[in-house]
Design an enzyme around this catalytic site. Structure first.
Site, PDB file in Angstrom:
ATOM      1  N   LYS A 259       4.548   4.183   6.401  1.00 53.51           N
ATOM      2  CA  LYS A 259       3.643   3.076   6.080  1.00 53.51           C
ATOM      3  C   LYS A 259       3.163   2.354   7.333  1.00 53.51           C
ATOM      4  O   LYS A 259       2.594   1.265   7.245  1.00 53.51           O
ATOM      5  CB  LYS A 259       4.336   2.134   5.109  1.00 53.51           C
ATOM      6  CG  LYS A 259       4.575   2.859   3.796  1.00 53.51           C
ATOM      7  CD  LYS A 259       5.117   1.971   2.748  1.00 53.51           C
ATOM      8  CE  LYS A 259       5.223   2.788   1.461  1.00 53.51           C
ATOM      9  NZ  LYS A 259       5.733   1.973   0.382  1.00 53.51           N
TER      10      LYS A 259
ATOM     11  N   PRO B 185       0.846  -1.202   0.000  1.00 53.94           N
ATOM     12  CA  PRO B 185       0.000   0.000   0.000  1.00 53.94           C
ATOM     13  C   PRO B 185       0.877   1.245   0.000  1.00 53.94           C
ATOM     14  O   PRO B 185       1.911   1.279   0.656  1.00 53.94           O
ATOM     15  CB  PRO B 185      -0.774  -0.102   1.319  1.00 53.94           C
ATOM     16  CG  PRO B 185      -0.618  -1.502   1.783  1.00 53.94           C
ATOM     17  CD  PRO B 185       0.674  -1.999   1.203  1.00 53.94           C
TER      18      PRO B 185
END
Ligand SMILES: [Zn+2]
Length: 283
Positions: free
Chosen positions: A55, A2
């Site tokens: 992240k 992601p």
């Protein structure tokens, strides 16, 4: 993996849904989390905030307990009303935070740890994160200084190195280099401060635009087709990523691709818009 904006959005959604809520039940299939829960129970604590750091996703509970997760390739957090059907199979469930109005479910998170504020500061990987591109006050000069400390690193790889600047994943790596007109295989040493600053600012703009654009779940950098195609297809939303051999949207030269960096993730670029050597005089 992601991208930073996906994690930022997840954090914002969880923050809105969970902040101020009291945990009524804590479920996990991860033994090391379950053990902490026995010593210092999660139930009864209030969620104080949920935030993204690079992240990483951090859920802060009252009385100095922090749940740190990293989604890596396949992890995700979902929010459901009690009794609502989950969109992923229960076998992928790792953590469930139950509150009265909603539950937050972590699926397939690869890293999940409990921390105190003190242990979090000492945690390798997190404490060494570079300036976050999505922070409200982005430290551009610090990002440039960190990039400069790795003169031999190719810029495509450097942009993805979270200890230098945090938030860029594989799709943005290619898109940011294209938007800044920089060849992704140039080494940091060959880039001017102006180019490094432009790259960092471009990354921040692209990430921010995708965070603001709530209507879209996928990454959008190229908006040229928006008016002509009602529901753009994902391949038509990017400048170069995943477009090897196709015409550059700016100059029609075929887009090139090559594997880059320690993980050999594919990088895409236009050889004309992003010359291998900077034509400083000509531009
Ligand atoms: Zn081009």
């Amino acid at each position: 993996m992601p991208e930073g904006d996906t994690i930022f959005r997840t954090a914002r959604t969880l923050h809105r849904a969970l902040t101020g809520q009291r945990i009524t039940r804590f479920e996990t299939v991860l033994p090391h989390l379950a053990r902490v829960d026995v010593d210092s129970p999660v139930v009864g604590r209030t969620v104080e905030s949920v935030e993204a750091s690079g992240k990483w996703l951090l859920v802060r509970f009252s009385s100095d307990l922090i749940l740190l997760t990293h989604m890596l390739m396949s992890g995700s957090w979902h929010i459901y009303r009690p009794g609502e059907r989950w969109q992923r199979a229960r076998i992928h469930m790792r953590i469930v935070l139950h509150t009265e109005p909603i539950l937050a479910v972590a699926f397939n998170v690869q890293v999940a740890e409990f921390h105190s504020a003190t242990s979090l500061e000492r945690r390798p990987g997190l404490s060494s994160l570079g300036p976050s591109l999505l922070a409200s006050e982005f430290d551009g000069p610090e990002a440039v200084a960190r990039l400069r400390a790795h003169p031999h690193l190719e810029i495509g790889t450097a942009l993805m190195t979270q200890s230098l600047l945090a938030g860029v994943g594989n799709v943005y790596k290619s898109e940011v280099c294209f938007a800044a007109g920089v060849h992704p295989f140039r080494v940091v040493r060959s880039l001017s401060d102006a180019e490094l600053t432009l790259l960092a600012n471009t990354a921040r703009q692209l990430l921010q635009a995708n965070v603001a654009d709530l209507a879209n779940d996928s990454i959008v950098t190229y908006r040229g087709f928006r008016r002509t195609i009602g529901r753009s297809n994902p391949e038509e939303r990017l400048w170069v990523y995943d477009r090897a051999g196709q015409a550059c949207r700016r100059c029609a030269t075929p887009v090139e691709s090559y594997r880059q960096g320690p993980d050999a993730r594919t990088t895409y670029w236009c050889p004309r818009c992003q010359p291998a050597q900077a034509f400083a005089a000509a531009r």
